[in-house]
Scaffold this active site. Structure first.
Site, PDB file in Angstrom:
ATOM      1  N   ASP A  14       0.851  -1.197   0.000  1.00  0.00           N
ATOM      2  CA  ASP A  14       0.000   0.000   0.000  1.00  0.00           C
ATOM      3  C   ASP A  14       0.887   1.247   0.000  1.00  0.00           C
ATOM      4  O   ASP A  14       1.793   1.361   0.828  1.00  0.00           O
ATOM      5  CB  ASP A  14      -0.875  -0.041   1.264  1.00  0.00           C
ATOM      6  CG  ASP A  14      -1.986   0.984   1.240  1.00  0.00           C
ATOM      7  OD1 ASP A  14      -2.549   1.234   0.153  1.00  0.00           O
ATOM      8  OD2 ASP A  14      -2.312   1.532   2.315  1.00  0.00           O
ATOM      9  N   GLY A  71      -9.154   5.347   2.560  1.00  0.00           N
ATOM     10  CA  GLY A  71      -9.752   6.131   3.634  1.00  0.00           C
ATOM     11  C   GLY A  71     -11.083   5.590   4.105  1.00  0.00           C
ATOM     12  O   GLY A  71     -11.989   6.347   4.459  1.00  0.00           O
TER      13      GLY A  71
HETATM   14  P1  13P Z   1      -8.087   4.821   6.739  1.00  0.00           P
HETATM   15  O1  13P Z   1      -6.917   4.845   7.651  1.00  0.00           O
HETATM   16  O2  13P Z   1      -8.807   6.113   6.692  1.00  0.00           O
HETATM   17  O3  13P Z   1      -8.974   3.654   6.944  1.00  0.00           O
HETATM   18  O4  13P Z   1      -7.476   4.663   5.241  1.00  0.00           O
HETATM   19  C1  13P Z   1      -6.766   3.502   4.925  1.00  0.00           C
HETATM   20  C2  13P Z   1      -6.179   3.568   3.577  1.00  0.00           C
HETATM   21  O5  13P Z   1      -6.764   4.072   2.650  1.00  0.00           O
HETATM   22  C3  13P Z   1      -4.867   2.958   3.394  1.00  0.00           C
HETATM   23  O6  13P Z   1      -4.383   3.138   2.112  1.00  0.00           O
END
Ligand code: 13P
Length: 278
Positions: A77, A204
């Site tokens: 990620d 997110g």
């Molecule tokens: P959150 O921390 O808001 O859940 O977002 C996670 C995310 O999009 C990781 O790439």
């Protein structure tokens, strides 16, 4: 990961992708997914690599996953360099993201084209991000402060030029603990979906109202990222454990933190409609 996402897009659900930085978190995510017969993605990146380098993270994930039969992917990620992507490919990640969403279009697209060439040769999925998903607090490690919304026309050109398998888009979503509720631009999402025929990714996820998550999935989001709710649950449980008994044996405190993640993972598997799809 592409296989999971293509099935999700066709089936009108999304695959939840959970931030997981150690064997304990990976194991509980996979166990809950298996119990609920849900495909699942385990992800980590620069914010977690200070704990374990990609080679070790990959080795841990593969070892833990051997105990389960549920369809699962290991995803990089927000990779921030070509070297990091390479390290994850070598470590057995089945999906990689290089996040150049803060760079000019041509640089972002050019770099992702290169990642696609490397990754596809190994059968590994690639996620790109166009438009920039920012963050709403100071502790979150993903994204910078400000967001830039995704332009549908640019999204089509980006997908065409890069060959990415999944596209993260910015429609009013942000990483971190929302201080006020997000307002998703669903009309923009519809235009993006019409312009690009591949699985879209919602970053997110944490704190987003369930109705918005479901509407976003109906409009093409096939992967929903969740980090803050996992991290905060872990942290709060440890605070509680050590607050009550300062010399509590660390593994016992962590076992409680692990248990506390069960309802969080269950909630997201159900909310994304992934339950029973594996
Ligand atoms: P959150 O921390 O808001 O859940 O977002 C996670 C995310 O999009 C990781 O790439």
């Amino acid at each position: 990961m592409a296989e999971l996402l293509v099935a999700a897009r066709a089936g009108g659900y999304a695959v939840p992708s959970f931030c997981a930085w150690n064997a304990e978190v990976m194991e509980i995510v996979l166990r809950v997914a298996q119990d609920l017969r849900s495909p699942v993605i385990v992800m980590n990146g620069p914010g977690e690599f200070s704990l374990l380098v990609p080679a070790l993270m990959g080795a841990v994930a593969h070892t833990v996953a051997r105990g389960f039969t549920v369809p699962a992917a290991l995803h990089l990620d927000h990779g921030d360099s070509m070297e990091m992507v390479q390290a994850c490919l070598e470590a057995g990640y089945t999906s990689v993201m290089l996040d150049y969403s803060n760079r000019p279009f041509a640089e972002n697209a050019g770099a992702l084209r290169q990642v696609v060439t490397l990754a596809h040769a190994l059968g590994v999925t690639v996620e790109g991000e166009l438009g920039h998903v920012g963050k709403v607090d100071t502790v979150t490690v993903e994204g910078t402060g400000d967001s830039t919304l995704t332009e549908p026309g640019e999204a089509a050109a980006y997908v065409e030029q890069t060959g990415v398998d999944a596209l993260a888009v910015s429609i009013g979503n942000a990483h971190g603990q929302y201080t006020k509720l997000p307002k998703f631009d669903f009309a923009r999402l519809e235009k993006i979906r019409a312009a690009v025929r591949l699985p879209l990714v919602l970053h997110g996820g944490s704190g987003t109202p369930p109705a918005d998550i479901q509407r976003a999935i109906a409009l093409g989001m096939a992967k929903v990222n969740v980090a803050t709710e996992i991290v905060a649950t872990w942290r709060e449980t440890l605070y509680g454990q050590w607050g009550a008994k300062q010399n509590l044996w660390a593994p016992q405190a962590m076992a409680e933190a692990k248990k506390a993640l069960v309802p969080v993972v269950q909630k997201w598997i159900r909310l994304t409609g992934a339950e029973g799809r594996a």
